[in-house]
Scaffold this motif. Sequence first.
Motif, PDB file in Angstrom:
ATOM      1  N   SER A   1      38.345  26.913  32.245  1.00  0.00           N
ATOM      2  CA  SER A   1      39.119  25.518  32.484  1.00  0.00           C
ATOM      3  C   SER A   1      38.007  24.901  32.926  1.00  0.00           C
ATOM      4  CB  SER A   1      40.377  25.593  33.241  1.00  0.00           C
ATOM      5  OG  SER A   1      41.208  26.679  32.541  1.00  0.00           O
ATOM      6  N   ARG A   2      37.949  23.438  32.974  1.00  0.00           N
ATOM      7  CA  ARG A   2      37.035  22.444  33.825  1.00  0.00           C
ATOM      8  C   ARG A   2      37.929  21.351  34.674  1.00  0.00           C
ATOM      9  NH1 ARG A   2      32.311  21.103  29.557  1.00  0.00           N
ATOM     10  NH2 ARG A   2      31.250  20.787  31.697  1.00  0.00           N
ATOM     11  N   PRO A   3      37.851  21.552  36.180  1.00  0.00           N
ATOM     12  CA  PRO A   3      37.199  22.612  36.854  1.00  0.00           C
ATOM     13  C   PRO A   3      37.744  24.116  36.507  1.00  0.00           C
ATOM     14  CG  PRO A   3      38.462  21.175  38.182  1.00  0.00           C
ATOM     15  CD  PRO A   3      38.762  20.949  36.941  1.00  0.00           C
ATOM     16  N   PRO A   4      36.968  25.093  36.898  1.00  0.00           N
ATOM     17  CA  PRO A   4      37.384  26.387  36.618  1.00  0.00           C
ATOM     18  C   PRO A   4      38.628  26.856  37.709  1.00  0.00           C
ATOM     19  CG  PRO A   4      35.406  26.547  37.712  1.00  0.00           C
ATOM     20  CD  PRO A   4      35.573  24.988  37.474  1.00  0.00           C
ATOM     21  N   VAL A   5      39.526  27.603  37.195  1.00  0.00           N
ATOM     22  CA  VAL A   5      40.451  28.088  38.017  1.00  0.00           C
ATOM     23  C   VAL A   5      40.221  29.625  38.403  1.00  0.00           C
ATOM     24  CG1 VAL A   5      42.879  28.616  37.983  1.00  0.00           C
ATOM     25  CG2 VAL A   5      42.046  26.557  37.001  1.00  0.00           C
ATOM     26  N   VAL A   6      39.953  30.070  39.258  1.00  0.00           N
ATOM     27  CA  VAL A   6      39.506  30.956  39.944  1.00  0.00           C
ATOM     28  C   VAL A   6      40.473  31.669  40.914  1.00  0.00           C
ATOM     29  CG1 VAL A   6      37.662  32.837  40.558  1.00  0.00           C
ATOM     30  CG2 VAL A   6      37.373  31.017  38.889  1.00  0.00           C
ATOM     31  N   TYR A   7      41.473  32.628  40.709  1.00  0.00           N
ATOM     32  CA  TYR A   7      42.200  32.973  41.825  1.00  0.00           C
ATOM     33  C   TYR A   7      41.865  34.244  42.486  1.00  0.00           C
ATOM     34  CZ  TYR A   7      45.957  29.803  40.220  1.00  0.00           C
ATOM     35  OH  TYR A   7      46.642  28.593  39.984  1.00  0.00           O
ATOM     36  N   TRP A   8      40.834  34.867  41.979  1.00  0.00           N
ATOM     37  CA  TRP A   8      40.357  36.318  42.469  1.00  0.00           C
ATOM     38  C   TRP A   8      39.459  36.123  43.683  1.00  0.00           C
ATOM     39  CZ3 TRP A   8      38.534  39.296  37.475  1.00  0.00           C
ATOM     40  CH2 TRP A   8      39.582  39.191  36.603  1.00  0.00           C
ATOM     41  N   ASN A   9      39.532  37.116  44.647  1.00  0.00           N
ATOM     42  CA  ASN A   9      38.382  37.085  45.529  1.00  0.00           C
ATOM     43  C   ASN A   9      37.598  38.529  45.462  1.00  0.00           C
ATOM     44  OD1 ASN A   9      40.034  39.131  46.901  1.00  0.00           O
ATOM     45  ND2 ASN A   9      41.223  37.649  47.871  1.00  0.00           N
ATOM     46  N   ASN A  10      36.857  38.735  46.482  1.00  0.00           N
ATOM     47  CA  ASN A  10      36.010  39.907  46.030  1.00  0.00           C
ATOM     48  C   ASN A  10      37.065  41.460  46.283  1.00  0.00           C
ATOM     49  OD1 ASN A  10      36.085  39.288  48.703  1.00  0.00           O
ATOM     50  ND2 ASN A  10      34.310  40.381  49.486  1.00  0.00           N
ATOM     51  N   VAL A  11      38.108  41.146  47.133  1.00  0.00           N
ATOM     52  CA  VAL A  11      38.875  42.291  47.315  1.00  0.00           C
ATOM     53  C   VAL A  11      39.592  42.428  46.026  1.00  0.00           C
ATOM     54  CG1 VAL A  11      40.552  43.387  48.820  1.00  0.00           C
ATOM     55  CG2 VAL A  11      38.829  41.610  49.580  1.00  0.00           C
ATOM     56  N   THR A  12      40.041  41.091  45.352  1.00  0.00           N
ATOM     57  CA  THR A  12      40.857  41.800  44.256  1.00  0.00           C
ATOM     58  C   THR A  12      39.988  42.408  43.346  1.00  0.00           C
ATOM     59  OG1 THR A  12      41.735  39.149  44.143  1.00  0.00           O
ATOM     60  CG2 THR A  12      41.943  40.085  42.325  1.00  0.00           C
ATOM     61  N   LEU A  13      38.836  42.118  43.122  1.00  0.00           N
ATOM     62  CA  LEU A  13      37.784  43.097  42.229  1.00  0.00           C
ATOM     63  C   LEU A  13      37.467  44.196  42.645  1.00  0.00           C
ATOM     64  CD1 LEU A  13      35.134  40.309  41.515  1.00  0.00           C
ATOM     65  CD2 LEU A  13      36.084  41.765  39.987  1.00  0.00           C
ATOM     66  N   ALA A  14      37.807  44.595  44.100  1.00  0.00           N
ATOM     67  CA  ALA A  14      37.467  45.967  44.577  1.00  0.00           C
ATOM     68  C   ALA A  14      38.802  46.823  44.203  1.00  0.00           C
ATOM     69  CB  ALA A  14      37.433  45.966  45.958  1.00  0.00           C
ATOM     70  N   CYS A  15      39.937  45.973  44.015  1.00  0.00           N
ATOM     71  CA  CYS A  15      41.221  46.826  43.834  1.00  0.00           C
ATOM     72  C   CYS A  15      41.217  47.065  42.498  1.00  0.00           C
ATOM     73  CB  CYS A  15      42.362  45.788  44.077  1.00  0.00           C
ATOM     74  SG  CYS A  15      42.652  45.716  45.880  1.00  0.00           S
ATOM     75  N   MET A  16      40.570  46.333  41.544  1.00  0.00           N
ATOM     76  CA  MET A  16      40.737  46.473  40.242  1.00  0.00           C
ATOM     77  C   MET A  16      39.623  47.899  39.936  1.00  0.00           C
ATOM     78  SD  MET A  16      40.228  42.584  38.749  1.00  0.00           S
ATOM     79  CE  MET A  16      39.957  42.966  36.945  1.00  0.00           C
ATOM     80  N   GLU A  17      38.652  47.999  40.705  1.00  0.00           N
ATOM     81  CA  GLU A  17      37.692  49.130  40.652  1.00  0.00           C
ATOM     82  C   GLU A  17      38.527  50.353  41.153  1.00  0.00           C
ATOM     83  OE1 GLU A  17      34.411  49.805  39.667  1.00  0.00           O
ATOM     84  OE2 GLU A  17      34.871  47.638  38.860  1.00  0.00           O
ATOM     85  N   THR A  18      39.174  50.200  42.137  1.00  0.00           N
ATOM     86  CA  THR A  18      40.182  51.400  42.659  1.00  0.00           C
ATOM     87  C   THR A  18      40.958  51.735  41.500  1.00  0.00           C
ATOM     88  OG1 THR A  18      40.164  50.247  44.694  1.00  0.00           O
ATOM     89  CG2 THR A  18      41.699  52.072  44.368  1.00  0.00           C
ATOM     90  N   VAL A  19      41.681  50.922  40.882  1.00  0.00           N
ATOM     91  CA  VAL A  19      42.736  51.421  39.650  1.00  0.00           C
ATOM     92  C   VAL A  19      41.814  52.008  38.410  1.00  0.00           C
ATOM     93  CG1 VAL A  19      44.141  50.536  38.076  1.00  0.00           C
ATOM     94  CG2 VAL A  19      44.360  49.393  40.295  1.00  0.00           C
ATOM     95  N   ARG A  20      40.485  51.491  38.246  1.00  0.00           N
ATOM     96  CA  ARG A  20      39.757  51.871  37.105  1.00  0.00           C
ATOM     97  C   ARG A  20      39.452  53.440  37.457  1.00  0.00           C
ATOM     98  NH1 ARG A  20      40.770  49.077  33.283  1.00  0.00           N
ATOM     99  NH2 ARG A  20      39.600  47.120  32.932  1.00  0.00           N
ATOM    100  N   ALA A  21      38.951  53.625  39.010  1.00  0.00           N
ATOM    101  CA  ALA A  21      38.708  54.910  39.144  1.00  0.00           C
ATOM    102  C   ALA A  21      39.821  55.792  39.250  1.00  0.00           C
ATOM    103  CB  ALA A  21      38.250  54.953  40.846  1.00  0.00           C
ATOM    104  N   LEU A  22      40.960  55.564  39.533  1.00  0.00           N
ATOM    105  CA  LEU A  22      42.286  56.273  39.357  1.00  0.00           C
ATOM    106  C   LEU A  22      42.337  56.786  37.982  1.00  0.00           C
ATOM    107  CD1 LEU A  22      44.480  54.557  41.806  1.00  0.00           C
ATOM    108  CD2 LEU A  22      44.067  56.927  42.216  1.00  0.00           C
ATOM    109  N   GLN A  23      42.195  55.453  37.111  1.00  0.00           N
ATOM    110  CA  GLN A  23      42.520  56.005  35.596  1.00  0.00           C
ATOM    111  C   GLN A  23      41.451  57.061  35.155  1.00  0.00           C
ATOM    112  OE1 GLN A  23      41.835  51.936  34.218  1.00  0.00           O
ATOM    113  NE2 GLN A  23      44.053  51.652  34.091  1.00  0.00           N
ATOM    114  N   ALA A  24      40.238  56.822  35.552  1.00  0.00           N
ATOM    115  CA  ALA A  24      39.346  57.968  34.965  1.00  0.00           C
ATOM    116  C   ALA A  24      39.665  59.557  35.532  1.00  0.00           C
ATOM    117  CB  ALA A  24      37.855  57.591  35.918  1.00  0.00           C
TER     118      ALA A  24
END
Length: 319
Positions: free
Chosen positions: A242-265
Amino acid sequence: MRATAVAQPNIALIKYWGKQNIAENLPATGSLSVTLASLTTRMTVDLNDALQSDQLRVNGEPAADMLPRVSACLDYLLGADRAKASIDSECNFPIAAGLASSASSFAALVVAASHAAGLEADTLSLARAAGRASGSAARSLYGGFVELQTSAQEIHVETILAAEEWPMQVVVAITATGAKAISSGDAMNLSAETSPFYASWVEHQDHDLREARRAVEARDFAALAEVSEHNCLKMHSVMWGSRPPVVYWNNVTLACMETVRALQADGVPVFFTIDAGPQVKAVCLPEAAGQVLKALQQTDGVIDTLQSSLGNAARLLED
Ligand code: PMV
């Protein structure tokens, strides 16, 4: 002329993002969600002819900013010549931070207000009234796995599987507190106007919905996980475009996604979903909940965690 209702937020697995009619708040596509059990909004509506205007308190504090939407919802439900209302809302989780507090609030509001006014209304009519105020609120009138379908005129909502028919746990990782920069309603209108990905998002939504419905009916966790994460990331791609972009995430959001990915693995039955806010919701089978909770609590930057099973529909509380 007074009634109290309780409702829980719901978490969309197939998301609602965009309206076909802004004035009537009619969603452009269907959606599919799970209603939670332990995050609650408890609302008391007191209709009183002696009042000059509506009054709203949220957790004991006057909430003037939310009042126009609440008053408009009451006007639609009860008619503009209704008595004015004194409304008290108690929420046991953070408000306006991507935890769907508007969904539980408007669901509780329509149940309490209709009973306070002695209105005989069926659940679908109440869902339609709540949905005019907040699209996702329509789903909190129902429990368990809930599907919302839309036509050019109106929505239809139903439970496709009750909470106890396929138990699940949802762990919410709080990665930031405070209100979001742009409301979901404004952000989705911006996406519809400016995101080059919006048209394709709308076009593919029926396909994702069908896939998710099939996965729920077959209780196929892996299939539900796959389509839910896909749908979530696709919605956020529409936002980011979107313009302007809509970004709701922060770096911890991404870290949590990584945590879930590691659990899935490691073979843990869990998947993530993220709404119009920075919090990460990890949906898992009950036997994995302890491990998922611990992993998210240990993720750097996570402020707090909440855990809930799936819950039931919005309902009236006897005084
Ligand atoms: O109902 P609203 O206007 O708060 O919009 C909800 C939008 C999302 O939470 C991002 C998706 C959804 O389906 O709940």
